[in-house]
Design a protein around this motif. Structure first.
Motif, mmCIF file in Angstrom:
data_model
loop_
_atom_site.group_PDB
_atom_site.id
_atom_site.type_symbol
_atom_site.label_atom_id
_atom_site.label_comp_id
_atom_site.label_asym_id
_atom_site.label_seq_id
_atom_site.Cartn_x
_atom_site.Cartn_y
_atom_site.Cartn_z
ATOM 1 N N LEU A 91 -1.196 6.805 -14.772
ATOM 2 C CA LEU A 91 -0.803 5.746 -15.698
ATOM 3 C C LEU A 91 -0.317 4.509 -14.957
ATOM 4 C CD1 LEU A 91 1.033 7.765 -18.505
ATOM 5 C CD2 LEU A 91 -1.260 6.793 -18.546
ATOM 6 N N ALA A 92 0.499 4.715 -13.933
ATOM 7 C CA ALA A 92 1.014 3.569 -13.178
ATOM 8 C C ALA A 92 -0.105 2.873 -12.412
ATOM 9 C CB ALA A 92 2.111 4.035 -12.221
ATOM 10 N N GLY A 93 -0.916 3.644 -11.708
ATOM 11 C CA GLY A 93 -1.989 3.045 -10.927
ATOM 12 C C GLY A 93 -3.035 2.378 -11.802
ATOM 13 N N PHE A 94 -3.412 3.046 -12.895
ATOM 14 C CA PHE A 94 -4.403 2.459 -13.788
ATOM 15 C C PHE A 94 -3.859 1.197 -14.444
ATOM 16 C CE2 PHE A 94 -6.178 2.120 -18.123
ATOM 17 C CZ PHE A 94 -7.499 1.880 -17.792
ATOM 18 N N GLY A 95 -2.600 1.199 -14.845
ATOM 19 C CA GLY A 95 -2.019 0.009 -15.462
ATOM 20 C C GLY A 95 -2.022 -1.181 -14.517
ATOM 21 N N ILE A 96 -1.615 -0.945 -13.274
ATOM 22 C CA ILE A 96 -1.586 -2.039 -12.298
ATOM 23 C C ILE A 96 -2.995 -2.514 -11.971
ATOM 24 C CG2 ILE A 96 -0.957 -2.645 -9.926
ATOM 25 C CD1 ILE A 96 1.382 -0.672 -10.179
ATOM 26 N N GLY A 97 -3.881 -1.559 -11.667
ATOM 27 C CA GLY A 97 -5.238 -1.930 -11.289
ATOM 28 C C GLY A 97 -5.991 -2.617 -12.406
ATOM 29 N N ALA A 98 -5.857 -2.120 -13.643
ATOM 30 C CA ALA A 98 -6.574 -2.718 -14.760
ATOM 31 C C ALA A 98 -6.041 -4.105 -15.082
ATOM 32 C CB ALA A 98 -6.466 -1.816 -15.986
ATOM 33 N N ALA A 99 -4.718 -4.289 -15.003
ATOM 34 C CA ALA A 99 -4.143 -5.607 -15.286
ATOM 35 C C ALA A 99 -4.629 -6.646 -14.279
ATOM 36 C CB ALA A 99 -2.619 -5.525 -15.270
ATOM 37 N N LEU A 100 -4.613 -6.285 -13.004
ATOM 38 C CA LEU A 100 -5.104 -7.219 -11.979
ATOM 39 C C LEU A 100 -6.604 -7.470 -12.146
ATOM 40 C CD1 LEU A 100 -3.196 -5.886 -8.823
ATOM 41 C CD2 LEU A 100 -2.676 -7.928 -10.182
ATOM 42 N N ALA A 101 -7.339 -6.435 -12.519
ATOM 43 C CA ALA A 101 -8.784 -6.589 -12.697
ATOM 44 C C ALA A 101 -9.102 -7.497 -13.878
ATOM 45 C CB ALA A 101 -9.430 -5.220 -12.884
ATOM 46 N N LEU A 102 -8.346 -7.393 -14.954
ATOM 47 C CA LEU A 102 -8.574 -8.265 -16.105
ATOM 48 C C LEU A 102 -8.342 -9.727 -15.737
ATOM 49 C CD1 LEU A 102 -6.899 -6.143 -18.936
ATOM 50 C CD2 LEU A 102 -9.341 -6.593 -18.646
ATOM 51 N N LEU A 103 -7.290 -9.995 -14.974
ATOM 52 C CA LEU A 103 -7.009 -11.374 -14.565
ATOM 53 C C LEU A 103 -8.082 -11.895 -13.611
ATOM 54 C CD1 LEU A 103 -3.145 -11.152 -14.004
ATOM 55 C CD2 LEU A 103 -4.348 -12.173 -15.942
ATOM 56 N N ALA A 104 -8.398 -11.087 -12.586
ATOM 57 C CA ALA A 104 -9.399 -11.521 -11.608
ATOM 58 C C ALA A 104 -10.776 -11.644 -12.246
ATOM 59 C CB ALA A 104 -9.439 -10.540 -10.436
ATOM 60 N N GLY A 105 -11.141 -10.694 -13.103
ATOM 61 C CA GLY A 105 -12.446 -10.744 -13.742
ATOM 62 C C GLY A 105 -12.587 -11.912 -14.686
ATOM 63 N N ALA A 106 -11.524 -12.232 -15.435
ATOM 64 C CA ALA A 106 -11.585 -13.382 -16.336
ATOM 65 C C ALA A 106 -11.726 -14.682 -15.555
ATOM 66 C CB ALA A 106 -10.331 -13.418 -17.206
ATOM 67 N N ALA A 107 -10.967 -14.801 -14.457
ATOM 68 C CA ALA A 107 -11.057 -16.015 -13.646
ATOM 69 C C ALA A 107 -12.451 -16.167 -13.037
ATOM 70 C CB ALA A 107 -9.995 -15.987 -12.547
ATOM 71 N N SER A 111 -15.265 -19.068 -13.946
ATOM 72 C CA SER A 111 -15.510 -20.027 -12.866
ATOM 73 C C SER A 111 -16.568 -19.470 -11.917
ATOM 74 C CB SER A 111 -14.212 -20.311 -12.097
ATOM 75 O OG SER A 111 -14.463 -21.116 -10.971
ATOM 76 N N ARG A 112 -17.703 -20.110 -11.859
ATOM 77 C CA ARG A 112 -18.748 -19.668 -10.931
ATOM 78 C C ARG A 112 -18.349 -19.907 -9.481
ATOM 79 N NH1 ARG A 112 -23.387 -18.133 -13.227
ATOM 80 N NH2 ARG A 112 -23.712 -18.610 -15.447
ATOM 81 N N ARG A 113 -17.509 -20.871 -9.245
ATOM 82 C CA ARG A 113 -17.043 -21.114 -7.879
ATOM 83 C C ARG A 113 -16.191 -19.952 -7.387
ATOM 84 N NH1 ARG A 113 -15.231 -27.535 -8.208
ATOM 85 N NH2 ARG A 113 -17.332 -28.378 -8.619
ATOM 86 N N LEU A 114 -15.257 -19.500 -8.230
ATOM 87 C CA LEU A 114 -14.439 -18.355 -7.837
ATOM 88 C C LEU A 114 -15.293 -17.100 -7.687
ATOM 89 C CD1 LEU A 114 -11.226 -18.818 -10.037
ATOM 90 C CD2 LEU A 114 -11.502 -19.272 -7.591
ATOM 91 N N ASP A 115 -16.281 -16.950 -8.541
ATOM 92 C CA ASP A 115 -17.160 -15.792 -8.449
ATOM 93 C C ASP A 115 -17.940 -15.805 -7.139
ATOM 94 O OD1 ASP A 115 -18.428 -13.433 -9.536
ATOM 95 O OD2 ASP A 115 -20.210 -14.671 -9.809
ATOM 96 N N ALA A 116 -18.465 -16.959 -6.775
ATOM 97 C CA ALA A 116 -19.199 -17.067 -5.507
ATOM 98 C C ALA A 116 -18.289 -16.843 -4.314
ATOM 99 C CB ALA A 116 -19.866 -18.439 -5.417
ATOM 100 N N LEU A 117 -16.993 -17.197 -4.453
ATOM 101 C CA LEU A 117 -16.055 -17.066 -3.352
ATOM 102 C C LEU A 117 -15.607 -15.622 -3.139
ATOM 103 C CD1 LEU A 117 -14.243 -18.437 -1.200
ATOM 104 C CD2 LEU A 117 -12.532 -18.756 -3.022
#
Length: 287
Positions: A91-107, A111-117
């Protein structure tokens, strides 16, 4: 010009069916769902019979009755500690990993620039096996809970991040053009069009990330743990007790199924506005 309300993705509400028209069954797949629950029990009964008949060697494939007896002998308190330790780590690991993934994936999806980077680095890191992370995390964080939770977070991060990016990029361009015609702000465009349209794929990534979180948890506990289901697996292997090994595997399967069912129920509740071909087939009766 159309108002913002016209952009709602919720399907319209239709009047009730005419009187006298037979209503569809509430769950036309009920019999199949019951059969799906009976199937693993039937498989366990078959294994029990094959072991009792000496067709399968008991020292390699223990009878399910002996597996349940071993779990019972562990005691409720001791077994509860192992289950609780593994569940909290997931629960702790999934919560942290999923939250960071949602932020990074949305960004990256916006943004195609961030995606390319960042995409080349993320794809390279995603290919690293779980066990390869263990010595690095132990070296950096010691042998406490931190490396175990970090490893679970790594396992959950990449499938969720990938699904968020793919979900946002896969939104129909006509929906975006509709939002631009109605002069939606960037925030409204994201919250009212991009996010609802991407949610089905995001939930698929969350469910995949949750299953990987359980796998990575076992990898962490196999090497550096004194309690947990991964520890039971390691202890059973070292002491030559296949009943303990299979017992831990059955508990992992049960916990994985329960956690996925919770996430699946949440997905059905959040996405109840969808009108998909699968919903139409179910409402029309199972075939």
């Amino acid at each position: 010009m159309a108002t913002d309300e016209s952009l709602s993705l919720h399907p319209p509400t239709y009047p009730a069916a005419a009187a006298g028209r037979p209503s569809p069954p509430r769950d036309p797949l009920r019999r199949w769902r019951i059969a799906g629950l009976i199937l693993p029990l039937a498989f366990l009964a078959l294994i029990e019979a094959l072991v009792r008949a000496s067709i399968l060697p008991a020292h390699l494939v223990p009878a399910p009755s002996s597996i349940f007896e071993t779990l019972w002998q562990l005691g409720g308190e001791r077994l509860g500690r192992h289950l609780g330790a593994s569940t909290l780590r997931v629960l702790a690991g999934f919560g942290i990993g999923a939250a960071l993934a949602l932020l990074a994936g949305a960004a990256m999806g916006l943004s195609r620039r961030l995606d390319a980077l960042f995409d080349p680095a993320f794809q390279a890191l995603r290919a690293i096996p779980s066990l390869a992370w263990v010595p690095i995390l132990l070296l950096w964080m010691g042998i406490d809970e931190a490396p175990k939770i970090a490893l679970v977070a790594i396992g959950a991060f990449f499938p969720v991040q990938l699904s968020v990016v793919a979900g946002i990029r896969g939104v129909d361009r006509k929906l975006l053009e509709l939002g631009e015609v109605n002069r939606l702000s960037r925030r409204a465009l994201f919250t009212r069009i991009l996010l609802p349209a991407a949610l089905p794929q995001i939930f698929t990534g969350l469910r995949t990330g949750l299953s990987l979180a359980w796998m990575f948890m076992v990898a962490a506990e196999l090497i550096a743990a004194t309690r947990g289901l991964g520890y039971l697996l390691s202890d059973g292997r070292e002491t030559g007790r296949p009943d303990l090994v299979f017992g831990a595997i059955l508990l992992l399967a049960l916990l994985g199924k329960l956690s996925d069912s919770v996430l699946k129920a949440l997905e059905a509740r959040v996405l109840r506005w969808r009108d998909t071909a699968n919903d139409q087939a179910v409402s029309g009766g199972a075939r």
